[in-house]
Design a protein around this motif. Sequence first.
Motif, mmCIF file in Angstrom:
data_model
loop_
_atom_site.group_PDB
_atom_site.id
_atom_site.type_symbol
_atom_site.label_atom_id
_atom_site.label_comp_id
_atom_site.label_asym_id
_atom_site.label_seq_id
_atom_site.Cartn_x
_atom_site.Cartn_y
_atom_site.Cartn_z
ATOM 1 N N GLU A 15 0.648 -1.813 0.446
ATOM 2 C CA GLU A 15 0.028 0.258 -0.008
ATOM 3 C C GLU A 15 0.994 1.202 -0.093
ATOM 4 O O GLU A 15 0.246 2.301 -0.797
ATOM 5 C CB GLU A 15 -1.439 -0.331 1.109
ATOM 6 C CG GLU A 15 -2.161 -1.054 1.061
ATOM 7 C CD GLU A 15 -2.510 -0.945 2.584
ATOM 8 O OE1 GLU A 15 -3.218 -0.500 3.407
ATOM 9 O OE2 GLU A 15 -3.610 -2.114 2.403
ATOM 10 N N GLN A 16 1.856 1.489 0.662
ATOM 11 C CA GLN A 16 2.782 2.206 1.009
ATOM 12 C C GLN A 16 3.456 2.770 -0.851
ATOM 13 O O GLN A 16 3.751 3.399 -0.946
ATOM 14 C CB GLN A 16 3.996 2.202 1.841
ATOM 15 C CG GLN A 16 3.249 2.134 3.338
ATOM 16 C CD GLN A 16 4.393 2.251 3.977
ATOM 17 O OE1 GLN A 16 5.781 1.612 3.730
ATOM 18 N NE2 GLN A 16 4.060 2.065 5.471
ATOM 19 N N ALA A 19 0.608 4.040 -3.194
ATOM 20 C CA ALA A 19 0.612 5.464 -2.767
ATOM 21 C C ALA A 19 2.215 5.946 -3.213
ATOM 22 O O ALA A 19 1.384 7.369 -4.112
ATOM 23 C CB ALA A 19 0.766 5.397 -0.900
ATOM 24 N N SER A 32 -4.111 7.108 4.862
ATOM 25 C CA SER A 32 -4.314 5.518 4.541
ATOM 26 C C SER A 32 -4.632 4.876 5.808
ATOM 27 O O SER A 32 -4.911 5.030 6.849
ATOM 28 C CB SER A 32 -2.564 4.914 4.538
ATOM 29 O OG SER A 32 -1.890 4.704 5.357
ATOM 30 N N ASN A 33 -5.049 3.471 5.655
ATOM 31 C CA ASN A 33 -5.593 2.379 6.589
ATOM 32 C C ASN A 33 -6.773 2.514 7.210
ATOM 33 O O ASN A 33 -6.349 2.586 8.598
ATOM 34 C CB ASN A 33 -4.781 1.729 7.129
ATOM 35 C CG ASN A 33 -3.736 1.215 6.146
ATOM 36 O OD1 ASN A 33 -4.396 0.366 5.167
ATOM 37 N ND2 ASN A 33 -2.034 0.970 7.031
ATOM 38 N N ASP A 42 -8.285 1.297 1.958
ATOM 39 C CA ASP A 42 -7.076 1.283 1.617
ATOM 40 C C ASP A 42 -6.057 2.637 1.670
ATOM 41 O O ASP A 42 -5.280 2.961 2.640
ATOM 42 C CB ASP A 42 -6.567 0.618 0.699
ATOM 43 C CG ASP A 42 -6.666 -0.833 1.143
ATOM 44 O OD1 ASP A 42 -6.488 -1.387 1.506
ATOM 45 O OD2 ASP A 42 -6.151 -1.416 -0.651
ATOM 46 N N LEU A 43 -6.091 3.289 0.348
ATOM 47 C CA LEU A 43 -5.488 5.008 0.133
ATOM 48 C C LEU A 43 -7.106 6.501 0.178
ATOM 49 O O LEU A 43 -8.340 5.875 -0.565
ATOM 50 C CB LEU A 43 -4.748 4.461 -0.785
ATOM 51 C CG LEU A 43 -3.738 4.009 -0.727
ATOM 52 C CD1 LEU A 43 -3.153 3.814 -1.934
ATOM 53 C CD2 LEU A 43 -2.245 4.383 0.976
ATOM 54 N N GLU A 55 -8.267 1.252 -3.916
ATOM 55 C CA GLU A 55 -8.102 0.146 -3.155
ATOM 56 C C GLU A 55 -6.982 -0.537 -4.156
ATOM 57 O O GLU A 55 -6.998 -0.439 -4.778
ATOM 58 C CB GLU A 55 -9.166 -1.088 -3.577
ATOM 59 C CG GLU A 55 -9.512 -2.522 -3.184
ATOM 60 C CD GLU A 55 -9.368 -2.905 -1.180
ATOM 61 O OE1 GLU A 55 -9.497 -3.638 -1.441
ATOM 62 O OE2 GLU A 55 -9.605 -1.816 -1.101
ATOM 63 N N VAL A 56 -6.335 -0.847 -2.876
ATOM 64 C CA VAL A 56 -4.579 -2.086 -3.614
ATOM 65 C C VAL A 56 -4.956 -3.188 -2.896
ATOM 66 O O VAL A 56 -5.420 -3.973 -2.148
ATOM 67 C CB VAL A 56 -3.722 -1.216 -2.551
ATOM 68 C CG1 VAL A 56 -2.494 -2.100 -3.121
ATOM 69 C CG2 VAL A 56 -4.190 0.492 -1.958
ATOM 70 N N HIS A 58 -3.055 -6.741 -4.814
ATOM 71 C CA HIS A 58 -1.513 -7.432 -4.626
ATOM 72 C C HIS A 58 -2.252 -8.965 -5.414
ATOM 73 O O HIS A 58 -2.442 -9.252 -3.861
ATOM 74 C CB HIS A 58 -1.063 -7.061 -3.579
ATOM 75 C CG HIS A 58 0.644 -8.026 -3.890
ATOM 76 N ND1 HIS A 58 1.310 -8.767 -3.240
ATOM 77 C CD2 HIS A 58 1.618 -7.536 -5.006
ATOM 78 C CE1 HIS A 58 1.884 -8.817 -3.641
ATOM 79 N NE2 HIS A 58 2.401 -8.030 -4.370
#
Length: 122
Positions: A15-16, A19, A32-33, A42-43, A55-56, A58
């Motif tokens: 997420e970082q 961003a 965030s979060n 998420d962000l 929304e992230v 992965h």
Amino acid sequence: MPQPSDARQRGALIEQLAARWLMTQGLVLVASNQHAKGGELDLVMYDGDILVFVEVRHRANNRFGHPLETITPLKQRRLIRAARFYLHHNGLSCPCRFDVIAATGPPEQLHFEWIANAFEAC
């Protein structure tokens, strides 16, 4: 098998990185979060004057499907509910949209696919 805390740490890292990548695309990070009733954002970012809920998702690889496939109608409803709570809680009334970042690969070699306005809030 990774421990749950390892998965959380990896998720926070992804997420970082997402961003930071979005900031290179011109978005501005607000939060965030963000935990809200029934979900987590998420962000939260600004793209000009539009508030963007990102929304992230992965996947290390596509063996179990592409990350975008995980944004189900149920997940969309939860994100919309969380976004409405965020807007109300922060006293905001502004244009907003929902974006999705699909990140694939290991954290040190991520590939980002950005879907702006991925779905509508009805």
